[in-house]
Each structure stands twice: as C-alpha cells, then as structure tokens.
Scaffold this active site. Structure first.
Site, mmCIF file in Angstrom:
data_model
loop_
_atom_site.group_PDB
_atom_site.id
_atom_site.type_symbol
_atom_site.label_atom_id
_atom_site.label_comp_id
_atom_site.label_asym_id
_atom_site.label_seq_id
_atom_site.Cartn_x
_atom_site.Cartn_y
_atom_site.Cartn_z
ATOM 1 N N SER A 139 0.857 -1.199 0.000
ATOM 2 C CA SER A 139 0.000 0.000 0.000
ATOM 3 C C SER A 139 0.883 1.234 0.000
ATOM 4 C CB SER A 139 -0.873 0.019 1.252
ATOM 5 O OG SER A 139 -1.514 1.275 1.401
ATOM 6 N N TYR A 152 -1.395 -0.229 10.590
ATOM 7 C CA TYR A 152 -1.731 -0.634 9.211
ATOM 8 C C TYR A 152 -0.583 -0.288 8.259
ATOM 9 C CZ TYR A 152 -3.716 -0.999 4.592
ATOM 10 O OH TYR A 152 -3.905 -1.352 3.271
#
Ligand code: NDP
Ligand code: 8X3
Length: 259
Positions: A139, A152
C-alpha cells in the site's frame, strides 16, 4: 496447459477482480478467503470460464494454510502465481485511542498471514521455476505516513521490505517477487476499516475518483504475464486525484503534558 494462480482474499475487492481477470484469460484459479458463500458464488460465476477451486481459509492460521495448500487437487497444485492480497485495516483513529486487539488482527493478517501463505507455497513456486511470481499487495500507506495509519501502514512497510528480501533469497530460482502498492481504491476496505459504518466508508471516496478493484487486477495480470526474465520490484499506483499534503506543523507554543 493453463497456468494456475492462487489468490488470497478473493471474496471481495482486488482479490475477486483478480480472480475474474485471470479466469477470463483461461488461467486455472484457486480462490480463498473466510467467507464460504462468497467463494461459492464467485466459483459458480467463473466456473464456466476456467477451472476454479475454492478454499475456505483464514490466513492467520498457519496449520490451516499448510493443510489447505497440501491438499490442493492435482489439477491446481502447480501454482505459477501467488497473489498475497488478503488484508485489512482497522482502528481508524489515533494509536492512543484504539483497541489493542484490532492492532493484533492487522499484524496477524497482513504480516503473519502473508508469511504463512508464502512459506507454504514457496516449495511449489520454486518447483515451477522460471516465470513463477509472487505478487504481494502492499500500500502507499507502507511508504507514506498519515494520521490513523499507525500499525496498518507499518504492516504494509513490512510487505515492501519482505518482498525485496525475498527476492534476494530466491535469486537463481527463477521465482519473481513484486510489491504492488495501490493508493486509495474503492472496495469493501473502508467498510471493514470503519467497522461496518457505510456512511463513514462512503465519505472516504466522496467527491473523488479512486482506483477500482479492476484497475489493480489489471496491474496484477500485467505483472504475472511479463516475460520470464523481467522482475518488477515495486509498483506504486494511485489515482490522479491523490497526492501528498504539506507537513503538519503544530503552531502552539503552550507546553503539553505535565501533571
Ligand atoms: P476488501 O475488504 O474488499 O477485501 C479484503 C479481502 O481480504 C477479503 O476478500 C477478505 O476476505 C480477505 N481477508 C481479510 N482477512 C482475512 C483473513 N484473516 N484470511 C483470509 N482472507 C482475509 O479490500 P481490498 O480488496 O481493498 O483489499 C485487498 C488488499 O489490498 C488488502 O491487503 C489491503 O490492505 C490492500 N490495499 C487496499 C487499498 C484500498 O484502498 N482498497 C489500497 C492499498 C492496499 P474474507 O473476509 O472473506 O476472509
Ligand atoms: C489502503 C490505502 O490510503 O487507505 O492501503 O492507506 S490508504
């Protein structure tokens, strides 16, 4: 003979779109995830296009992963491409205000789960040799910080470094490794992150044009279909409407903390 792709997190979003993309190209497809009904319905949809095998699997469970991979039917055993896609974000608030259990779930899924699947499938991929491909879904959050990304983003930084390190270990085997790191994309990701709150999820995409799951699936297919001698180390793809903000400067000289 058709090639076989193993996709984790195929019950929605990028994973489901990737299964559709590869099945349309005639690959044999192994789709996995925790939601059995979703897998069944995707299997029914794609079964007319290509051989499809469904595996109900929680990637956090190393024994279940080993067992599932060890008991693949012969027709689906020779995996060419692994798409390590299963993952999630939770706890969209500052680290000091979120539940520890949510942080552990992100670590156990995005890091431990990805390692579990990779470790279990590496002997197969090495046996496949030239052209075999591992595509790890990272990501932009693994590269660029933002408030509320805490664990995250850190799990996705792991995905990037793990991908690079794995390439070193696989040198000479012909197995390729890519970290594919998308930016904001409209899937169920934000519904999960916001604990089922649809309006909070919709607000993430309101007034902008995010990536789609299909955009990401196209990149995955492109990488897996490149000539065997090419390795894409990392791809970072974002919507044109996503860039970076300025540094956050706290403009208040009042001392903080103390008792
Ligand atoms: P979705 O929520 O639509 O899909 C996530 C998938 O992961 C689901 O199929 C879910 O299946 C699966 N999953 C979650 N936990 C587990 C588990 N423990 N075991 C097995 N499967 C699991 O989100 P996306 O498609 O957007 O996300 C896919 C990946 O892309 C994730 O790794 C995410 O971090 C990453 N990503 C997403 C971006 C975005 O903006 N959408 C941008 C960049 C990266 P099930 O619940 O059935 O198990
Ligand atoms: C998901 C993209 O921007 O929500 O990895 O972190 S973002």
């Amino acid at each position: 003979m058709s090639k076989t792709v193993f996709i984790t997190g195929a019950t929605s979003g990028f994973g489901a779109a990737t299964a559709r993309r590869f099945a349309h190209d005639g690959w044999a497809v192994v789709i996995s995830g925790r939601r059995k009904e979703r897998l069944r319905s995707l299997g029914d949809e794609l079964g007319f296009l290509a051989p499809v095998h469904t595996v109900v699997l929680d990637v956090q469970n190393a024994d279940a992963v080993r067992e599932a991979i060890g008991s693949l039917p012969a027709k689906f055993r020779d995996i060419h491409t692994l798409v390590n896609n299963a993952g999630l974000a939770l706890a969209p608030d500052a680290m000091q205000r979120v539940e520890l259990a949510d942080l552990h779930t992100m670590i156990n899924t995005n890091i431990t789960g990805l390692v579990n699947v990779t470790h279990a499938l590496l002997p197969t991929l090495i046996r496949t040799g030239d052209g075999a491909t591992v595509i790890n879904i990272g990501s932009t959050a693994g590269e660029w910080p933002y408030p509320g990304s805490h664990v995250y983003g850190a799990t996705k930084a792991f995905v990037k470094q793990f991908s690079y390190n794995l390439r070193c270990d696989l040198q000479g085997t012909g197995v390729r490794v890519t970290d594919l790191s998308p930016g904001i994309a409209e899937t169920e990701f934000s519904v999960v992150r916001n604990n089922g709150d649809r309006s909070a999820a919709d607000a993430v995409y309101e007034g902008t044009v995010p990536l789609t799951a299909r955009d990401v699936a196209e990149q995955i297919a492109h990488i897996a279909n490149l000539p065997d001698h090419i390795n894409i180390n990392r791809v970072e793809m974002v919507p044109v409407r996503q860039a970076w903000g300025p540094y956050a400067i706290h403009r208040d000289k009042t001392p903080t903390g103390g008792v």
